[in-house]
Design an enzyme around this catalytic site. Structure first.
Site, mmCIF file in Angstrom:
data_model
loop_
_atom_site.group_PDB
_atom_site.id
_atom_site.type_symbol
_atom_site.label_atom_id
_atom_site.label_comp_id
_atom_site.label_asym_id
_atom_site.label_seq_id
_atom_site.Cartn_x
_atom_site.Cartn_y
_atom_site.Cartn_z
ATOM 1 N N LYS A 89 -49.954 53.758 -28.723
ATOM 2 C CA LYS A 89 -48.850 54.615 -29.180
ATOM 3 C C LYS A 89 -49.130 56.107 -28.976
ATOM 4 O O LYS A 89 -48.226 56.889 -28.716
ATOM 5 C CB LYS A 89 -48.569 54.363 -30.665
ATOM 6 C CG LYS A 89 -47.946 53.005 -30.956
ATOM 7 C CD LYS A 89 -46.498 52.956 -30.529
ATOM 8 C CE LYS A 89 -45.833 51.630 -30.868
ATOM 9 N NZ LYS A 89 -44.509 51.495 -30.234
ATOM 10 N N GLU A 111 -39.410 57.478 -36.193
ATOM 11 C CA GLU A 111 -39.213 56.247 -36.957
ATOM 12 C C GLU A 111 -40.491 55.439 -36.860
ATOM 13 O O GLU A 111 -41.264 55.610 -35.911
ATOM 14 C CB GLU A 111 -38.056 55.439 -36.370
ATOM 15 C CG GLU A 111 -38.422 54.521 -35.183
ATOM 16 C CD GLU A 111 -38.894 55.257 -33.933
ATOM 17 O OE1 GLU A 111 -38.558 56.446 -33.790
ATOM 18 O OE2 GLU A 111 -39.603 54.655 -33.107
ATOM 19 N N SER A 377 -53.303 46.121 -26.636
ATOM 20 C CA SER A 377 -52.556 47.321 -27.037
ATOM 21 C C SER A 377 -53.026 47.974 -28.327
ATOM 22 O O SER A 377 -52.825 49.165 -28.526
ATOM 23 C CB SER A 377 -51.069 46.988 -27.134
ATOM 24 O OG SER A 377 -50.882 45.879 -27.980
#
Lengths: 393, 256
Positions: A89, A111, A377
Site C-alpha cells: 500500500k 478511506e 502483498s
C-alpha cells in the site's frame, strides 16, 4: 489489443469517471496534471529516493525452495510484506502524497477497510507534515483496533463511517462526501485501483514498481525477464495491478487473479466479484460489482478485510471479461490453511489477503519448469487475532 | 409541450420539493405528491433511493436507506406512479443515481417515464459528456429533459457546454457541499448567483442545496428562477408525516 487504460480513461468498456458535477473540478485537475507530474524528473527522483530509503525498496524476490518442492514448480515470492508499514500500500501513498504536494493541496483524506491503507496514508502525511483524515467504517474500527491506534499515533484523525453497512464501501462514500465539501485544498488518496479516472491508472502506475523490479530480479536469478505466471489477490486490485503492470500486454505471461470466495461462492457470504458481479457503477467507475437486480450495491464478505470490496478495479474487470487473466476464487478456510502452510514451510507469516494467492497451488497445477511469481502483498501481523481464533492457537 | 417548460414560462418563482420515494412508508409516494400539489408546490423531484448516494448528506441518506428497507425499487416506483397523471398536473422529475437506472436499462427506464408522464430526470453521477455521447437521443425521443448540475467551482466554459446540452433548467448547486450540509447563504453564494445570472444562459437556473426556509428560499430566488428544498422537507416527513406538509409549504411561501 492493449490491456492498459486508453486515452479516455477506459479499459475496454470499463472505467471512466461517473462522478457528480461537484467532484468534476478536483478529478479534472488531477486528470490534466497527473502524467506530467509523474514524468517530471524531479518527481521521479524524489519518488525513487523515498521508495529506496524510506520504504526499503527494492523488495526481495525470494525463491521459496520448500514450497517449490512441495508443489513441484518454481515459486518465487515478491516480498512486499517487507516494505515499511508491512504491505504494498505504501508504494501508492508515497506517490500520491508527492502528487498532492505538487498540486498545492494542504489536506489529505483517505478511506480504509482493514486499516492498512489508512496507516500507509497516515505515515506519509506524518512524513510530510500534512493534515490527515481517514474514514473508516464503524464496524471496521471495532475489529481493527491496533491499526486505529497506529493511525492515531501517526497523527491522523480517524472518522467513523456510520452510514450504510459501516464498512469499506461506506468509508469510501464518506471520503468522497468530504471531498465534495472541501473542493479546493484537499487531495483524496484512494487506496486501490478503483474510483474515477485517472485514479485506477495513477495507482496502477505507482504500484508498477513491483513488476518493474520483478523483471530485473528474475533476470538476475533465472536469466529471463518474465515469469510464466504471476499470481496476486484482488480486492479492489492494487497489488495485482502493480504485479501485472509490465506484463499486461505480454500474453506469454499468464496472469492469475485470486478473489475471496468467503464461505463459498454461492453461500451469500462471498467477495468473488468476477463470478457474482455485473457491470455497474461504483465510486465513480464503471466496472464489475456485486449488486441486486435493482442496482443496489450489496455487501461482500471475506475473512480478509482487504478483499472485502463489492467491486474490482476497471483494469481487472477488463482482464476478466477479455479472458486475459485467469480468475480463481479461494474460500476463507483454504486461505487460512495456505497461510499456515507458508509459515511452516518458509518461516513467513503472510497477510490473510495474500494467503488467498498462496492457496491456488492446491487448486491449480503448474509444470516443474514453470516460474510462478506470487506477489506476497502484506505481512500477517495485523491478522494475528484472526489466525489465533481460526486455529485455536 | 413538456410540463417543465410550461411551468418555467410562468411569471413566478418556482418552488420545487424533493422527497424520497417510499418514505416514510412504502405506500406514501403518491400521497406525498398529491399533498404537495394541493399545497401549491410548482414542481416535484421524486427521489429513487440508492444504497450509496454519494452526493447526499445524512438526512437524505437515511431516508434512502429506510425506503430501501421498506422495499422500494425502480419497478415498484413505476407501479405506484402508473396512474399519477390522472390526479397530478405539475411537472414531475425523477432524481436518482445512475446504477439503478443502468441496471433497469436506460432506454427501458426512459420509456417507462414517458408512459407515466414523468417530465425529466436528474442523475447526479451521469456526467454530461457521457450523457451527450450515449444517452441524449434516448432522452429526447422519450420527451424527457435531463437536468444537469453546476456548482460554484464549475468553470465558465463548462457552464456554457452544460447550458448547450441542457433542457428545461440548470440545477444550480448553491455551495460546495453534499445535500443538507449548510444553511444560510453568505456573500460567496450571492456573488455566485449573481455571476451565473449575468451569464444570461439559455436555460433558467433553479437553486438547490442549503435551502430550508422562507429566508433562504427568498434569498436564492432573488437571482434565479426558483429553488429546491430537499433535506428540510425530508425532516418534516420524518417528524410529522404527510400531515406536516401543508404547514411547511405555507411557511416557505406565506403569501402564496
Amino acid at each position: 489489443m492493449s490491456y492498459n487504460v486508453d486515452k479516455k480513461g477506459y479499459y475496454g468498456e470499463f472505467g471512466g469517471a461517473y462522478i457528480p458535477e461537484m467532484l468534476y473540478p478536483n478529478v479534472e485537475e488531477l486528470r490534466k496534471n497527473y502524467l506530467q507530474i509523474m514524468n517530471d524528473p524531479s518527481f521521479v527522483k524524489e519518488f525513487d529516493q523515498l521508495l529506496k530509503d524510506y520504504v526499503g525498496r527494492p523488495s526481495p524476490l525470494y525463491f521459496a525452495k520448500r514450497m517449490s518442492e512441495r508443489y513441484k514448480t518454481k515459486i518465487y515470492l515478491k516480498r512486499e510484506d517487507l516494505n515499511h508499514t508491512g504491505a504494498h500500500k505504501v508504494n501508492n501513498t508515497i506517490g500520491q502524497i508527492l502528487m498532492a504536494q505538487r498540486l498545492g493541496k494542504t489536506r489529505i483524506i483517505a478511506e480504509t477497510g482493514a486499516g492498512q491503507h489508512g496507516v500507509a496514508t497516515a505515515t506519509v502525511c506524518a512524513l510530510m507534515g500534512i493534515e490527515c483524515i481517514v474514514y473508516m467504517g464503524e464496524i471496521d474500527i471495532a475489529r481493527q483496533a491496533p491499526n486505529v491506534a497506529r493511525m492515531k499515533m501517526l497523527g491522523a484523525k480517524v472518522i467513523p463511517a456510520t452510514s450504510g453497512s459501516k464498512t469499506l464501501k461506506d468509508a469510501t462514500n464518506e471520503a468522497i462526501r468530504d471531498w465534495i465539501n472541501n473542493p479546493e485544498n484537499t487531495h483524496y488518496i484512494i487506496g486501490s485501483v478503483v474510483g474515477p479516472h485517472p485514479y485506477p491508472d495513477m495507482v496502477a502506475r505507482f504500484q508498477a514498481v513491483v513488476s518493474e523490479e520483478i523483471q530485473d530480479q528474475l533476470n538476475e536469478k533465472e536469466g529471463v525477464t518474465k515469469p510464466d505466471f504471476i499470481v496476486a489477490c484482488v480486492g479492489g486490485g492494487s497489488n495485482a495491478a502493480g504485479a501485472f503492470y509490465h506484463y499486461l500486454d505480454d500474453t506469454e505471461v499468464g496472469l492469475i487473479a485470486v478473489e475471496a470466495a468467503g464461505k463459498g461462492i454461492h453461500s451469500g457470504e462471498s467477495a468473488a466479484t468476477s463470478v457474482l458481479g455485473k457491470m455497474g457503477i461504483i465510486h465513480g467507475s464503471k466496472t464489475l460489482l456485486m449488486q441486486t437486480g435493482d442496482g443496489q450495491i450489496t455487501e461482500p464478505y471475506s475473512i480478509s478485510a482487504g478483499l472485502d470490496y463489492p467491486g474490482v478495479g476497471p483494469m481487472h474487470a477488463h482482464l476478466y471479461q477479455s479472458g486475459r487473466a485467469e480468475f480463481i476464487s479461494i474460500t476463507d478456510d483454504e486461505a487460512m490453511e495456505a497461510g499456515l502452510e507458508l509459515c511452516q514451510l518458509e518461516g513467513i507469516i503472510p497477510a490473510i489477503e495474500t494467503s488467498h494467492s498462496l492457496a491456488i497451488f492446491k487448486e491449480r497445477k503448474f509444470s516443474p519448469d514453470d516460474i510462478v511469481v506470487v506477489n506476497l502483498s502484506g505481512r500477517g501481523d495485523k491478522d494475528l487475532d484472526t489466525y489465533i481464533k481460526h486455529f485455536n492457537l | 409541450m413538456n410540463r417543465i417548460k410550461k411551468t418555467l414560462d410562468q411569471d413566478k418563482k418556482i418552488l420545487s420539493i424533493y422527497f424520497t420515494a417510499g418514505f416514510p412508508q412504502l405506500e406514501d409516494t403518491v400521497s406525498v405528491i398529491k399533498e404537495l400539489e394541493l399545497n401549491g408546490v410548482d414542481m416535484i423531484e421524486i427521489g429513487l433511493p440508492f444504497s450509496d448516494p454519494l452526493a447526499d448528506g445524512p438526512t437524505i441518506q437515511a431516508s434512502s436507506t429506510q425506503a430501501l428497507v421498506n422495499g422500494m425499487t425502480s419497478s415498484s416506483l413505476f407501479e405506484q406512479l402508473k396512474d399519477i397523471r390522472e390526479h397530478v398536473k405539475i411537472p414531475l422529475v425523477i432524481m436518482g443515481y445512475f446504477n439503478p437506472i443502468f441496471q433497469f436499462g436506460v432506454e427501458a427506464f426512459c420509456k417507462k417515464c414517458q408512459e407515466i408522464g414523468i417530465d425529466g430526470l436528474i442523475i447526479p453521477d451521469l456526467p454530461v459528456d457521457v450523457y451527450h455521447q450515449k444517452y441524449q437521443k434516448i432522452f429526447e425521443s422519450s420527451g424527457l429533459y435531463n437536468i444537469l448540475l453546476i456548482t460554484p467551482q464549475t468553470s465558465e466554459e463548462r457552464i456554457l457546454y452544460i447550458d448547450s446540452v441542457s433542457k428545461g433548467f440548470i440545477y444550480m448547486v448553491s455551495s460546495a457541499s453534499t445535500t443538507g450540509a449548510k444553511s444560510g447563504f453568505g456573500k460567496i453564494q450571492t456573488d455566485y448567483f449573481q455571476r451565473i445570472s449575468d451569464m444570461d444562459l439559455d436555460n433558467p437556473q433553479i437553486v438547490g442545496f442549503g435551502i430550508s426556509n422562507e429566508e433562504t428560499f427568498n434569498m436564492a430566488t432573488q437571482y434565479n428562477k426558483g429553488a429546491i428544498i430537499g433535506s428540510a422537507f425530508i425532516k418534516v416527513l420524518e417528524n410529522k408525516g404527510i400531515n406536516g406538509i401543508g404547514e411547511f409549504i405555507k411557511s416557505i411561501r406565506p403569501n402564496n
